[in-house]
Design a protein around this motif. Structure first.
Motif, PDB file in Angstrom:
ATOM      1  N   ARG A  81       0.874  -1.180   0.000  1.00 53.57           N
ATOM      2  CA  ARG A  81       0.000   0.000   0.000  1.00 53.57           C
ATOM      3  C   ARG A  81       0.910   1.229   0.000  1.00 53.57           C
ATOM      4  O   ARG A  81       1.789   1.359   0.840  1.00 53.57           O
ATOM      5  N   LEU A  82       0.713   2.087  -0.972  1.00 54.50           N
ATOM      6  CA  LEU A  82       1.524   3.292  -1.120  1.00 54.50           C
ATOM      7  C   LEU A  82       0.806   4.484  -0.524  1.00 54.50           C
ATOM      8  O   LEU A  82      -0.356   4.741  -0.846  1.00 54.50           O
ATOM      9  N   THR A  83       1.511   5.228   0.323  1.00 53.62           N
ATOM     10  CA  THR A  83       1.003   6.492   0.863  1.00 53.62           C
ATOM     11  C   THR A  83       1.985   7.598   0.521  1.00 53.62           C
ATOM     12  O   THR A  83       3.156   7.545   0.913  1.00 53.62           O
ATOM     13  N   VAL A  84       1.539   8.581  -0.235  1.00 50.73           N
ATOM     14  CA  VAL A  84       2.362   9.742  -0.575  1.00 50.73           C
ATOM     15  C   VAL A  84       1.880  10.918   0.267  1.00 50.73           C
ATOM     16  O   VAL A  84       0.701  11.277   0.227  1.00 50.73           O
ATOM     17  N   VAL A  85       2.805  11.494   1.030  1.00 52.95           N
ATOM     18  CA  VAL A  85       2.482  12.635   1.888  1.00 52.95           C
ATOM     19  C   VAL A  85       3.136  13.864   1.264  1.00 52.95           C
ATOM     20  O   VAL A  85       4.357  14.032   1.306  1.00 52.95           O
ATOM     21  N   ASP A  86       2.312  14.705   0.676  1.00 50.59           N
ATOM     22  CA  ASP A  86       2.761  15.834  -0.140  1.00 50.59           C
ATOM     23  C   ASP A  86       2.993  17.055   0.748  1.00 50.59           C
ATOM     24  O   ASP A  86       2.059  17.595   1.339  1.00 50.59           O
ATOM     25  N   ASP A  87       4.249  17.515   0.798  1.00 54.38           N
ATOM     26  CA  ASP A  87       4.593  18.702   1.591  1.00 54.38           C
ATOM     27  C   ASP A  87       4.837  19.908   0.689  1.00 54.38           C
ATOM     28  O   ASP A  87       5.463  20.880   1.095  1.00 54.38           O
ATOM     29  N   SER A  88       4.326  19.847  -0.539  1.00 46.94           N
ATOM     30  CA  SER A  88       4.501  20.944  -1.488  1.00 46.94           C
ATOM     31  C   SER A  88       3.164  21.636  -1.730  1.00 46.94           C
ATOM     32  O   SER A  88       2.139  21.286  -1.148  1.00 46.94           O
ATOM     33  N   THR A  89       3.205  22.618  -2.629  1.00 48.48           N
ATOM     34  CA  THR A  89       1.963  23.297  -3.058  1.00 48.48           C
ATOM     35  C   THR A  89       1.802  23.210  -4.573  1.00 48.48           C
ATOM     36  O   THR A  89       0.993  23.934  -5.148  1.00 48.48           O
ATOM     37  N   ASP A  90       2.549  22.331  -5.208  1.00 49.68           N
ATOM     38  CA  ASP A  90       2.527  22.216  -6.665  1.00 49.68           C
ATOM     39  C   ASP A  90       1.216  21.569  -7.110  1.00 49.68           C
ATOM     40  O   ASP A  90       0.907  20.437  -6.732  1.00 49.68           O
ATOM     41  N   PRO A  91       0.414  22.236  -7.955  1.00 52.93           N
ATOM     42  CA  PRO A  91      -0.869  21.659  -8.397  1.00 52.93           C
ATOM     43  C   PRO A  91      -0.705  20.425  -9.268  1.00 52.93           C
ATOM     44  O   PRO A  91      -1.642  19.635  -9.418  1.00 52.93           O
ATOM     45  N   ALA A  92       0.481  20.218  -9.825  1.00 56.09           N
ATOM     46  CA  ALA A  92       0.701  19.045 -10.676  1.00 56.09           C
ATOM     47  C   ALA A  92       0.686  17.748  -9.879  1.00 56.09           C
ATOM     48  O   ALA A  92       0.440  16.677 -10.456  1.00 56.09           O
ATOM     49  N   VAL A  93       0.931  17.834  -8.572  1.00 56.04           N
ATOM     50  CA  VAL A  93       1.001  16.610  -7.771  1.00 56.04           C
ATOM     51  C   VAL A  93      -0.383  15.984  -7.583  1.00 56.04           C
ATOM     52  O   VAL A  93      -0.587  14.816  -7.935  1.00 56.04           O
ATOM     53  N   PRO A  94      -1.384  16.717  -7.049  1.00 51.18           N
ATOM     54  CA  PRO A  94      -2.708  16.102  -6.942  1.00 51.18           C
ATOM     55  C   PRO A  94      -3.306  15.754  -8.302  1.00 51.18           C
ATOM     56  O   PRO A  94      -4.063  14.778  -8.418  1.00 51.18           O
ATOM     57  N   GLU A  95      -2.965  16.518  -9.332  1.00 51.03           N
ATOM     58  CA  GLU A  95      -3.462  16.208 -10.667  1.00 51.03           C
ATOM     59  C   GLU A  95      -2.941  14.842 -11.127  1.00 51.03           C
ATOM     60  O   GLU A  95      -3.679  14.054 -11.736  1.00 51.03           O
ATOM     61  N   PHE A  96      -1.696  14.539 -10.824  1.00 50.07           N
ATOM     62  CA  PHE A  96      -1.116  13.253 -11.196  1.00 50.07           C
ATOM     63  C   PHE A  96      -1.828  12.113 -10.466  1.00 50.07           C
ATOM     64  O   PHE A  96      -2.192  11.097 -11.076  1.00 50.07           O
ATOM     65  N   PHE A  97      -2.046  12.263  -9.166  1.00 52.18           N
ATOM     66  CA  PHE A  97      -2.652  11.178  -8.401  1.00 52.18           C
ATOM     67  C   PHE A  97      -4.131  10.980  -8.756  1.00 52.18           C
ATOM     68  O   PHE A  97      -4.667   9.887  -8.584  1.00 52.18           O
ATOM     69  N   ASP A 101      -6.128   3.020  -8.406  1.00 56.27           N
ATOM     70  CA  ASP A 101      -5.640   1.854  -7.676  1.00 56.27           C
ATOM     71  C   ASP A 101      -5.909   2.114  -6.196  1.00 56.27           C
ATOM     72  O   ASP A 101      -5.373   3.061  -5.626  1.00 56.27           O
ATOM     73  N   GLU A 102      -6.735   1.288  -5.592  1.00 56.17           N
ATOM     74  CA  GLU A 102      -7.142   1.504  -4.207  1.00 56.17           C
ATOM     75  C   GLU A 102      -5.980   1.353  -3.225  1.00 56.17           C
ATOM     76  O   GLU A 102      -6.092   1.758  -2.060  1.00 56.17           O
ATOM     77  N   ARG A 103      -4.859   0.813  -3.688  1.00 57.40           N
ATOM     78  CA  ARG A 103      -3.687   0.669  -2.818  1.00 57.40           C
ATOM     79  C   ARG A 103      -2.876   1.959  -2.734  1.00 57.40           C
ATOM     80  O   ARG A 103      -1.905   2.028  -1.962  1.00 57.40           O
ATOM     81  N   VAL A 104      -3.243   2.965  -3.518  1.00 54.66           N
ATOM     82  CA  VAL A 104      -2.508   4.231  -3.534  1.00 54.66           C
ATOM     83  C   VAL A 104      -3.288   5.277  -2.755  1.00 54.66           C
ATOM     84  O   VAL A 104      -4.456   5.554  -3.042  1.00 54.66           O
ATOM     85  N   ARG A 105      -2.641   5.853  -1.756  1.00 57.67           N
ATOM     86  CA  ARG A 105      -3.254   6.870  -0.908  1.00 57.67           C
ATOM     87  C   ARG A 105      -2.435   8.152  -1.033  1.00 57.67           C
ATOM     88  O   ARG A 105      -1.230   8.152  -0.806  1.00 57.67           O
ATOM     89  N   TYR A 106      -3.099   9.250  -1.388  1.00 62.17           N
ATOM     90  CA  TYR A 106      -2.429  10.544  -1.537  1.00 62.17           C
ATOM     91  C   TYR A 106      -2.960  11.520  -0.495  1.00 62.17           C
ATOM     92  O   TYR A 106      -4.171  11.709  -0.372  1.00 62.17           O
ATOM     93  N   LEU A 107      -2.031  12.126   0.253  1.00 58.49           N
ATOM     94  CA  LEU A 107      -2.393  13.098   1.289  1.00 58.49           C
ATOM     95  C   LEU A 107      -1.543  14.344   1.111  1.00 58.49           C
ATOM     96  O   LEU A 107      -0.336  14.252   0.860  1.00 58.49           O
TER      97      LEU A 107
END
Length: 297
Positions: A33-49, A54-60
């Motif tokens: 299970r992948l968890t990405v914890v985003d400490d940036s403000t780049d709009p490209a990051v949430p757009e990518f996720f 894939d339910e195993r990928v968690r973006y925060l």
């Protein structure tokens, strides 16, 4: 069935992060299970996720910037499964990474620290050899064919002589990490500090030679920058002096002597000295102090 929590603190290059995520998606073992914890403000990051189904990928995304150490600690707080790895957001897993570490865990369920086989790559993704990595491989890493196990003072001595591990590739037994955090006063030696604390608590390390991870080393890294400006060595000198006192109080006098000597760290400072002398500035003094001084920065 054992699941590997792959924790990715993000704060850098979006393209390299995307490649790192894709290397996780390409695992031949589905128990992750992948968890990405985003400490940036780049709009490209949430757009990518948003494009990943894939339910195993968690973006925060952090509501406010936590900084490097704060974001690493946030990742530790979010671990839920039996095994965990804190992968760098520019590193790559080969397709067999999860299967390799799960196999080691199956055979050595008491191991708190699993170091699999690692290949070093540069910023462009090409295999590379550096003085630091050749020293790790030839001088400091124990010699073994397939697997080896270390624990106690022998493990502390091995790591303090020269930290031969690749922290972003390490798979941890999550129970061993409970209550531990990266120290906010440290910038580049947090990994060794965490390792030594685990070793002092009795955790075992199992190293497996099976290649399954690509560690990216490039000049833009935090460790490269602080090695050149000298602050890394002030931090290291203070750390080794403190840990020597702690290990002596623990009864590990051989490990305490190795920490006070910290020969590999002194040699590394010497390798940076010619570059610092050519550039001038304030880096020369901490490098010389660390290479030839009694220990504390």
């Amino acid at each position: 069935m054992t699941t590997v929590d792959i924790m990715m603190p993000f704060y850098g290059d979006v393209g390299l992060m995307q490649a790192s995520v894709r290397s996780v998606l390409a695992q031949d073992d589905p128990c992750w299970r992948l968890t990405v914890v985003d400490d940036s403000t780049d709009p490209a990051v949430p757009e990518f996720f948003a494009t990943i189904d894939d339910e195993r990928v968690r973006y925060l995304r952090n509501p406010q910037n936590l900084g490097l150490t704060g974001n690493f600690n946030r990742c530790l707080e979010l671990v839920e499964h039996e095994l965990a790895v804190v992968i760098g957001c520019d590193d790559l897993m080969l397709p067999n990474y999860v299967s390799v570490v799960r196999s080691v865990h199956h055979d050595h369920p008491d191991a708190g620290i699993i170091q699999p086989g690692v290949r070093v790559i540069d910023g462009a993704g090409n295999e590379t050899k550096t003085l630091v990595d050749e020293a790790k491989r030839r001088l400091y890493a124990p010699k073994f064919d397939r697997r080896t196990s270390l624990v106690g003072e022998d493990l502390a001595v091995s790591l303090l002589r020269g930290d031969w591990l690749y922290f972003p590739s390490i798979c941890w037994r999550s129970e061993a990490l409970k209550g531990l955090r990266f120290r906010p006063e440290l910038r580049v030696i947090q990994d060794l500090a965490l390792l030594i604390e685990l070793v002092r608590r009795g955790e075992r390390l199992v190293a497996d030679s099976t290649l399954c991870f690509e560690y990216r080393r490039h000049e833009a890294s935090e460790s490269s920058a602080t090695a050149f400006d000298g602050s890394r060595f002030t931090e290291a000198g203070n750390f080794f002096a403190d840990v020597a006192d702690q290990l002596a109080a623990h009864g590990w006098h051989r490990a305490a002597r190795v920490a006070r000597l910290h020969l590999s760290s002194r040699i590394f400072a010497l390798t940076k000295l010619p570059q610092a002398l050519r550039a001038g500035g304030e880096a020369v003094r901490p490098l010389v102090r660390h290479a030839f001084g009694p220990g504390r920065g």
